[in-house]
Design an enzyme around this catalytic site. Sequence first.
Site, short mmCIF file in Angstrom:
data_model
loop_
_atom_site.label_atom_id
_atom_site.label_comp_id
_atom_site.label_asym_id
_atom_site.label_seq_id
_atom_site.Cartn_x
_atom_site.Cartn_y
_atom_site.Cartn_z
N ARG A 195 0.80 -1.23 0.00
CA ARG A 195 0.00 0.00 0.00
C ARG A 195 0.83 1.27 0.00
O ARG A 195 0.47 2.26 -0.62
CB ARG A 195 -0.93 0.02 1.22
CG ARG A 195 -2.03 -1.02 1.15
CD ARG A 195 -2.86 -0.97 2.42
NE ARG A 195 -3.76 -2.11 2.51
CZ ARG A 195 -4.14 -2.67 3.63
NH1 ARG A 195 -3.71 -2.19 4.80
NH2 ARG A 195 -4.96 -3.69 3.63
N CYS A 206 -9.29 -1.97 5.91
CA CYS A 206 -10.77 -1.94 5.99
C CYS A 206 -11.29 -0.69 6.70
O CYS A 206 -12.41 -0.24 6.43
CB CYS A 206 -11.29 -3.18 6.67
SG CYS A 206 -10.29 -3.78 8.04
N HIS A 255 -17.26 -2.05 10.77
CA HIS A 255 -16.38 -1.13 11.50
C HIS A 255 -17.06 0.23 11.65
O HIS A 255 -17.67 0.74 10.69
CB HIS A 255 -15.08 -0.90 10.72
CG HIS A 255 -14.14 -2.07 10.73
ND1 HIS A 255 -14.35 -3.22 11.45
CD2 HIS A 255 -12.94 -2.24 10.10
CE1 HIS A 255 -13.34 -4.06 11.25
NE2 HIS A 255 -12.47 -3.48 10.43
N1 LIG Z 1 -10.94 -9.17 7.19
C1 LIG Z 1 -11.03 -7.94 6.77
O1 LIG Z 1 -11.96 -7.17 7.13
C2 LIG Z 1 -9.99 -7.38 5.83
C3 LIG Z 1 -10.17 -6.10 5.33
C4 LIG Z 1 -9.21 -5.54 4.47
C5 LIG Z 1 -8.11 -6.30 4.15
N2 LIG Z 1 -7.96 -7.54 4.65
C6 LIG Z 1 -6.77 -8.30 4.23
O2 LIG Z 1 -7.22 -9.37 3.40
C7 LIG Z 1 -6.39 -10.50 3.55
C8 LIG Z 1 -7.26 -11.70 3.92
O3 LIG Z 1 -7.91 -11.45 5.15
P1 LIG Z 1 -9.04 -12.40 5.73
O4 LIG Z 1 -9.69 -11.64 6.81
O5 LIG Z 1 -9.85 -12.97 4.64
O6 LIG Z 1 -8.15 -13.59 6.37
P2 LIG Z 1 -8.59 -15.08 6.76
O7 LIG Z 1 -10.05 -15.17 6.92
O8 LIG Z 1 -7.73 -15.46 7.91
O9 LIG Z 1 -8.18 -15.94 5.46
C9 LIG Z 1 -6.83 -16.11 5.10
C10 LIG Z 1 -6.74 -16.76 3.73
O10 LIG Z 1 -5.36 -16.80 3.36
C11 LIG Z 1 -5.03 -18.13 3.00
N3 LIG Z 1 -3.63 -18.41 3.33
C12 LIG Z 1 -3.05 -18.35 4.55
N4 LIG Z 1 -1.74 -18.70 4.45
C13 LIG Z 1 -1.52 -19.00 3.15
C14 LIG Z 1 -0.40 -19.45 2.40
N5 LIG Z 1 0.80 -19.66 2.97
N6 LIG Z 1 -0.55 -19.67 1.07
C15 LIG Z 1 -1.73 -19.47 0.47
N7 LIG Z 1 -2.85 -19.04 1.11
C16 LIG Z 1 -2.73 -18.82 2.44
C17 LIG Z 1 -5.97 -19.02 3.79
O11 LIG Z 1 -6.05 -20.28 3.18
P3 LIG Z 1 -6.31 -21.65 4.03
O12 LIG Z 1 -7.80 -21.73 4.22
O13 LIG Z 1 -5.80 -22.73 3.16
O14 LIG Z 1 -5.55 -21.51 5.31
C18 LIG Z 1 -7.26 -18.19 3.66
O15 LIG Z 1 -7.84 -18.43 2.41
C19 LIG Z 1 -5.34 -10.11 4.59
O16 LIG Z 1 -4.20 -9.65 3.93
C20 LIG Z 1 -6.00 -8.98 5.36
O17 LIG Z 1 -5.06 -8.09 5.92
C21 LIG Z 1 -8.86 -8.11 5.49
#
Ligand SMILES: NC(=O)c1ccc[n+]([C@@H]2O[C@H](COP(=O)([O-])OP(=O)(O)OC[C@H]3O[C@@H](n4cnc5c(N)ncnc54)[C@H](OP(=O)(O)O)[C@@H]3O)[C@@H](O)[C@H]2O)c1
Length: 328
Positions: A96, A125, A238
């Site tokens: 970013r 977010c 949020h």
């Molecule tokens: N949550 C929010 O509100 C939000 C908002 C803005 C941005 N983000 C960003 O979006 C991203 C995802 O967030 P999330 O909340 O969706 O996280 P999450 O629910 O914890 O999901 C993580 C995802 O990443 C995959 N992953 C983890 N380690 C990996 C690896 N070594 N290789 C390939 N895939 C891997 C997981 O796959 P498995 O199922 O196989 O473990 C899962 O699909 C992050 O970078 C976060 O900072 C999140």
Amino acid sequence: VVAVVGATGLVGQVLLSGLEQRGFPVGRLVPMAGPGSAGKKLTFAGQEYEIQAASPEGFHGVDLVFFAATGELSKRLAPAAVAAGAFVIDKSASWRMAPEVPLIVPEVNGAALRASDRLVASPNCTTTGLVMALEPLRRAAGLKRVHVTTLQAASGAGRFALEELGTQAAALGAGETPVAELWPEPLAGNVLPRCDELEPGGSSREERKLCQETRKILNLPNLELAATCTRVPVAVGHCASVWIETERDLDPAEARDLLQAFPGVEVAEDPTPASVAGRDEVQVGRIRRPLAGPGLQFWQVSDNLRKGAATNAIQIAEYRVRLDLSCN
Ligand SMILES: NC(=O)c1ccc[n+]([C@@H]2O[C@H](COP(=O)([O-])OP(=O)(O)OC[C@H]3O[C@@H](n4cnc5c(N)ncnc54)[C@H](OP(=O)(O)O)[C@@H]3O)[C@@H](O)[C@H]2O)c1
């Protein structure tokens, strides 16, 4: 051909349903996740796909890649996806603040995206909702100072955080002591005064991200911004309590009109996480003068998984498609 890295995560899942709902043109989907998910199946647009372990080879022949996994993975694999010829939209914090990478909220600074960009970042977010509310006011009256306190939902920290909140809430309901694993204290029945690690000086990483990203997106590198980011026991949505001082005085009625006219923003009576969950609009309410002193106060709420993450990323892709069409 569209790849979604992190297809099994909270953002990845909302992204997939958003692509379907918005009718984004996906000829073939390449869902990727961690090694533990490789070989599992998911259904998208009525078709079954096998999840692949994310790897540089997986980007061969892919046109568009959404990264919604971990920051470390984006750092490592986004360059490989770009080298394979894909257009990459990254949801993590890894790119970013890189000067050469545009950080885009299409309604706010879509014009900063050029047809030659191959890697684009989507903001935190909390930042997305905040800049959506600030931009119409900035355009009309200029921005001098922003003070913001956020109240952030558990899902903002990923699916394990959301699960932990559920487990803790169940323990509380059963009269047991909730156990904290991800956070220093239980979140259920509580409010945590910071979202993540503190940095030297006492501000948290989340507060720094909010400040730096807001300045970059609004193109106001010297904007004065004081932030406190807290975590609250809410599943999705949020909130931000915001005070601003503008260059030209802005009264609440004019601010209300400006916000209501801005695409993607809705003025609402008393918006709550429940009123935005599952919706793309950023809601703003409680627009008023402070009881003492200058400026304007308001309350802003958005779904962190939709406009805060997945929807914004899809809108970047849609914007990019329109840019390509207009250049041809
Ligand atoms: N949550 C929010 O509100 C939000 C908002 C803005 C941005 N983000 C960003 O979006 C991203 C995802 O967030 P999330 O909340 O969706 O996280 P999450 O629910 O914890 O999901 C993580 C995802 O990443 C995959 N992953 C983890 N380690 C990996 C690896 N070594 N290789 C390939 N895939 C891997 C997981 O796959 P498995 O199922 O196989 O473990 C899962 O699909 C992050 O970078 C976060 O900072 C999140």
